[in-house]
Design an enzyme around this catalytic site. Sequence first.
Site, PDB file in Angstrom:
ATOM      1  CG  ASP A  60     -25.126  16.037 -10.307  1.00 57.48           C
ATOM      2  OD1 ASP A  60     -25.057  15.414  -9.219  1.00 57.48           O
ATOM      3  OD2 ASP A  60     -24.203  16.049 -11.151  1.00 57.48           O
ATOM      4  CB  ALA A  62     -32.932  16.347  -7.169  1.00 55.24           C
ATOM      5  CG  ASP A  64     -27.628  21.685  -9.633  1.00 55.02           C
ATOM      6  OD1 ASP A  64     -26.800  21.653  -8.690  1.00 55.02           O
ATOM      7  OD2 ASP A  64     -27.345  21.367 -10.807  1.00 55.02           O
ATOM      8  CD  GLU A 139      -4.322   8.850  12.210  1.00 51.58           C
ATOM      9  OE1 GLU A 139      -3.759   9.848  11.724  1.00 51.58           O
ATOM     10  OE2 GLU A 139      -4.970   8.890  13.267  1.00 51.58           O
ATOM     11  CE  LYS A 141       4.753  12.926   7.398  1.00 55.34           C
ATOM     12  NZ  LYS A 141       4.692  13.847   6.241  1.00 55.34           N
ATOM     13  CD  GLU A 200      -1.572  17.098   5.734  1.00 58.97           C
ATOM     14  OE1 GLU A 200      -1.706  17.345   6.963  1.00 58.97           O
ATOM     15  OE2 GLU A 200      -0.495  17.147   5.127  1.00 58.97           O
ATOM     16  CE  LYS A 316      -1.600  10.787  14.234  1.00 59.03           C
ATOM     17  NZ  LYS A 316      -2.816  11.512  13.814  1.00 59.03           N
ATOM     18  CE  LYS A 340       9.220  11.613   4.503  1.00 62.03           C
ATOM     19  NZ  LYS A 340       8.554  12.797   3.937  1.00 62.03           N
TER      20      LYS A 340
HETATM   21  S1  IVH Z   1      -0.663  14.065  13.401  1.00 56.15           S
HETATM   22  C1  IVH Z   1       2.076  16.260  15.699  1.00 56.15           C
HETATM   23  N1  IVH Z   1      -1.404  12.550  11.445  1.00 56.15           N
HETATM   24  O1  IVH Z   1       2.584  15.506   8.582  1.00 56.15           O
HETATM   25  C2  IVH Z   1       0.778  15.557  15.750  1.00 56.15           C
HETATM   26  N2  IVH Z   1      -0.060  14.440  10.922  1.00 56.15           N
HETATM   27  O2  IVH Z   1       5.138  17.134  10.428  1.00 56.15           O
HETATM   28  C3  IVH Z   1      -0.195  16.120  14.830  1.00 56.15           C
HETATM   29  N3  IVH Z   1       0.407  14.704   8.537  1.00 56.15           N
HETATM   30  O3  IVH Z   1       2.499  18.767   8.763  1.00 56.15           O
HETATM   31  C4  IVH Z   1      -0.008  15.641  13.468  1.00 56.15           C
HETATM   32  N4  IVH Z   1      -0.713  12.935   7.863  1.00 56.15           N
HETATM   33  O4  IVH Z   1       0.203  17.877   8.899  1.00 56.15           O
HETATM   34  C5  IVH Z   1      -0.704  13.643  11.795  1.00 56.15           C
HETATM   35  N5  IVH Z   1      -2.161  11.112   9.811  1.00 56.15           N
HETATM   36  C6  IVH Z   1      -1.487  12.208  10.158  1.00 56.15           C
HETATM   37  C7  IVH Z   1      -0.823  13.013   9.210  1.00 56.15           C
HETATM   38  C8  IVH Z   1      -0.122  14.122   9.627  1.00 56.15           C
HETATM   39  C9  IVH Z   1       0.023  13.960   7.480  1.00 56.15           C
HETATM   40  C10 IVH Z   1       1.262  15.898   8.408  1.00 56.15           C
HETATM   41  C11 IVH Z   1       1.085  16.962   9.399  1.00 56.15           C
HETATM   42  C12 IVH Z   1       2.447  17.607   9.519  1.00 56.15           C
HETATM   43  C13 IVH Z   1       3.350  16.617   8.896  1.00 56.15           C
HETATM   44  C14 IVH Z   1       4.398  16.143   9.863  1.00 56.15           C
END
Ligand code: IVH
Length: 386
Positions: A60, A62, A64, A139, A141, A200, A316, A340
Amino acid sequence: SGEQHIMPPKHDFKHEPPSQFDDIDQLGKAEAREQVERLREAIDYHDHRYYVENSPEISDAAYDRLFRRLEELEEAYPDLRSPTSPTRRVGAEPLDELARVEHAATMLSLKAVLDEQEIEDFDQFVKQQTGDEPRYVLEPKFDGVSIEVIYESGRFHRGATRGDGGTGEDISENLKTIGSLPLRLREPDSAPEFLAVRGEVYIGKDAFQQMNQQRIEQNEEPYANPRNAAAGILRRLESREVARWPLDVVFYDVLKASGGARETHQEELELFQKWGLKITEHLKRTSSLRSIKRFHGKLEEDRDKLPSEIDGIVIKVDDRERREQLGTRDRSPRWALAWKFAPRKEVTTLQRIIVQVGRTGILTPVALLQPVDVGGVTVSRATLHN
Ligand code: IVH
């Protein structure tokens, strides 16, 4: 004869940060300019090591010293200042209000489901629409605040909240305080001239608890959960206050890029990594329903051990062309789905039942509970109307 004039070796600020610098007065303008650039590169590099890779390389102290030297040079040579200098991460003058800005592309939302059956229906639908065995990227959420960040020529240009999806609020100065958010992309020559990405912002669970503790001590209302805390901090008008909190960011989508999109989502995430944009470490590419279920089960199981809140997984379609084919509906893409986690459950003690009289005279029994933390929300009452 033959006495050679040896230039002093250029100090390697990145890997051997000096313990002392020459007097600023001794530097010519050109040298100052060059030193400023090398300091910024070194500091950007160490920010990335520290905040993105979680493996700091220098002490830290170095770090700074590098930072202070850069501040001094920018102080002495105002025309060498830059909006993307690491010295701008400490916050700017307070704003009167947050300006409204239009997003580079609409920020859609995700359709969310709880049942496994709906995952199977989604997979069926994708197969039927594309006539193909789909490949998915999985991924977490993230339970944070959705943001747009725009880079121009590899430099941070602007960042905004999602707002209504079409326009959001300019929170650039606040976002610049986030150490893991690059102000200049790495390997910028490989980055598009214009790049709008989506990610995010979140605050870790530990930092959230600490922050609420402090709020309670100062007689301020504690935040209900880490997401509300992150949203509250991000919309503050005093970026210097924002800089006090350890916000973090993860990126997961290209909103718009000059030169067009890549073929797959996976490729885009790999480029993010190359450019220094942090991506999730929990990533899986698969075609099988079974591994989607396993991914969901595993993350749900590990959920409480993770340093930040997640509330499900996102599935996705990987291929951009297939995405186009699937399109959007009701402001949600038909190529993605949020699965979810089951709502959290906690056990506590019922202390009393009281009867609450509503405005219209309706009586509702209310349970007073021993306060209990349910995923970052403190619950101390529950209506018993049903
Ligand atoms: S993709 C619609 N990937 O979940 C495609 N969204 O409504 C773009 N969120 O507010 C979003 N993790 O911000 C995507 N791995 C992830 C996410 C993610 C969280 C949020 C996003 C949105 C909400 C869904």
